[in-house]
Design an enzyme around this catalytic site. Structure first.
Site, mmCIF file in Angstrom:
data_model
loop_
_atom_site.group_PDB
_atom_site.id
_atom_site.type_symbol
_atom_site.label_atom_id
_atom_site.label_comp_id
_atom_site.label_asym_id
_atom_site.label_seq_id
_atom_site.Cartn_x
_atom_site.Cartn_y
_atom_site.Cartn_z
ATOM 1 N N ASP A 116 -2.685 -1.765 -0.158
ATOM 2 C CA ASP A 116 -1.344 -1.170 0.046
ATOM 3 C C ASP A 116 -0.634 -1.024 -1.294
ATOM 4 O O ASP A 116 0.099 -0.078 -1.517
ATOM 5 C CB ASP A 116 -0.406 -2.086 0.858
ATOM 6 C CG ASP A 116 -0.952 -2.507 2.194
ATOM 7 O OD1 ASP A 116 -1.786 -1.784 2.745
ATOM 8 O OD2 ASP A 116 -0.509 -3.579 2.689
ATOM 9 N N HIS A 122 -1.448 -5.937 1.988
ATOM 10 C CA HIS A 122 -2.901 -5.856 1.756
ATOM 11 C C HIS A 122 -3.081 -5.439 0.297
ATOM 12 O O HIS A 122 -2.277 -4.650 -0.219
ATOM 13 C CB HIS A 122 -3.579 -4.740 2.556
ATOM 14 C CG HIS A 122 -3.544 -4.856 4.040
ATOM 15 N ND1 HIS A 122 -2.488 -4.423 4.797
ATOM 16 C CD2 HIS A 122 -4.475 -5.308 4.917
ATOM 17 C CE1 HIS A 122 -2.767 -4.607 6.077
ATOM 18 N NE2 HIS A 122 -3.955 -5.145 6.188
HETATM 19 C C1 XLS Z 1 -4.225 -4.449 12.555
HETATM 20 C C2 XLS Z 1 -3.691 -5.684 12.038
HETATM 21 C C3 XLS Z 1 -3.516 -5.719 10.532
HETATM 22 C C4 XLS Z 1 -3.393 -7.136 10.034
HETATM 23 C C5 XLS Z 1 -3.552 -7.293 8.563
HETATM 24 O O1 XLS Z 1 -4.227 -4.189 13.738
HETATM 25 O O2 XLS Z 1 -2.504 -5.961 12.704
HETATM 26 O O3 XLS Z 1 -2.449 -4.934 10.125
HETATM 27 O O4 XLS Z 1 -2.182 -7.715 10.423
HETATM 28 O O5 XLS Z 1 -4.744 -6.769 8.122
#
Ligand code: XLS
Ligand code: CA
Ligand code: CA
Length: 436
Positions: free
Chosen positions: A104, A101
């Protein structure tokens, strides 16, 4: 260069007899299965958020995990060290891809312009590390759910000012994903949903969500980003009801808003079970409708009602998943992204390696077992026999639209009761066990 995971050297394939917990017993990247290497079939990716930013905190307690890349007081120094540690980890583990992300990889600053500068700084480093190691970006995404401004959603927020913020963030995240050569871009609907309908204009929010996705498609074209766009379904958490409930719901949404040509699904195992489905079901539904794109490989806990994001170790899950993936032609832009985190008590660096090594081996076994089942056509033969009636004149006439209710009634009046046949579920379950 500083080593952040000194206790582990490169993880290697040692074969099924190895007792080394830090070696692969089944994942042999160069080994060919059905004419393709295991690495090319499985396209493993490590996720940045859980693996490097998730440090054991939960609603009831603070971080439990200390990592040496996470100690600098300067936020950008910390971000750079985290990126270096991440690439050290990817390399030692031997995965070819990573996912991230925007938030991140670089923390938000006081305003969007400064935040974007931070992203540019860190993307430069990531690009260099990608070049040095040959590790690629499977997909990027936007975190438009953690900041308080998004508490009532991003694209579905009642306030257009927040919609504009989300759009700006997605714009930049798409641009940096392109810069990193990302093969895809994920939309997981963060807080796109509602907690109560008493304050929600559901229809209008759905229209806005579609609008945001159309703007993303336009921007993708504008900047010449070739990656595949994905929607990742999830039924609940953080909101009580997430709009992208499951693959079926997403497919209906994409059809209504003329978005089908632009999107595929990123199916997460744990989200499937939260929606009351199996992982297998969500994959099969997506494959049947031509929208199977990528996978977030993890598992939930059937006794817990939330998104536990555990590492996938269940062979039934990996076999059936790989069976559907192989049958649908295999991954193109997608892959298996370990959207999973070690448990709060798994505090050592080595635990992060054990988790990934086990998960990769579980999928490697899944791949090998599924390929045998496909070669032997075990399920194909049973399914073909079960549907054989559709290849008789009656079946063909119905399928080609030559029958109507009157003709079908006439057929029944003449022929009477159909002959019943066994579904053979128990036999098939036994056969599956034999393969596993
Ligand atoms: C949350 C999601 C997230 C997505 C990406 O539950 O799994 O991590 O994969 O935003
Ligand atoms: Ca996910
Ligand atoms: Ca999840």
């Amino acid at each position: 260069m500083t080593e952040f995971f000194p206790e582990v050297k490169k993880v290697k394939y040692e074969g099924p007899k190895s007792k080394n917990p830090l070696a692969f017993k089944h994942y042999n990247p160069k080994e060919k299965v059905l004419g393709k290497t295991m690495a090319d079939h499985l396209r493993f990716a490590v996720c940045y958020w859980h693996s490097f930013k998730g440090l054991g905190a939960d609603q009831f307690g603070a971080n439990t995990i200390l990592r040496s890349y996470n100690v600098a007081s300067d936020p950008m120094q910390k971000a750079e060290q985290t990126m270096q540690a991440a690439f050290e980890f990817f390399g030692k583990l031997g995965v070819n891809y990573w996912c991230f992300h925007d938030r991140d990889i670089a923390p938000e600053a006081d305003n969007l312009a400064e935040t974007n500068k931070r992203l540019d700084q860190i993307v430069k480093l990531a690009k260099k590390l990608q070049k040095d190691t040959g590790i690629k970006c499977l997909w990027g995404t936007t975190n438009a759910f953690s900041h308080p401004r998004f508490m009532a959603g991003a694209g579905t927020n009642p306030n257009p000012h927040v919609f504009a913020y989300a759009a700006s963030q997605i714009k930049k995240a798409m641009e940096i994903t392109k810069e990193l050569g990302g093969e895809g871009y994920v939309f997981w609907g963060g807080r796109e949903g509602y907690d109560t309908l008493l304050n929600t204009d559901l229809g209008r929010e759905l229209d806005h969500m579609a609008l945001l996705l159309h703007l993303a498609v336009d921007h993708k074209k504008k900047i010449g980003f070739k990656g595949q766009l994905y929607i990742e379904p999830k039924p609940k958490e953080p909101t009580k009801h997430q709009y992208d409930f499951d693959a079926g719901n997403c497919f209906a949404f994409l059809q209504k808003y003329d978005l089908v040509p632009h999107f595929k699904m990123n199916i997460e195992a744990n989200h499937a079970t939260l929606a009351g489905h199996t992982f297998h079901h969500e994959l099969a539904f997506s494959a049947a409708n031509g929208i199977l794109g990528s996978v977030d490989a993890n598992r939930g806990d059937l006794l817990l009602g939330w998104d536990t994001d555990q590492f996938p170790t269940d062979l039934y899950d990996t076999v059936l998943a790989m069976y559907i993936i192989l049958k649908s032609g295999g991954f193109t832009t997608g892959g298996l992204n370990f959207d999973a985190h070690v448990r709060r008590q798994s505090i050592d660096n080595v635990d992060l390696f054990y988790a990934h090594v086990g998960a990769m081996d579980a999928f490697a076994r899944g791949l090998k077992i599924a390929s045998k089942m496909l070669k032997d056509k075990v399920l194909d033969k049973v399914i073909q026999k079960r549907y054989a009636g559709w290849d008789t004149p009656l079946g063909k006439q119905i399928e080609s639209g030559k029958m109507d209710f009157v003709k079908l009634e006439k057929y029944i009046l003449e022929k009477g009761e159909p002959k019943l046949q066994s579904g053979r579920q128990e036999l098939l379950e036994n056969i599956l066990n034999e393969y596993i």
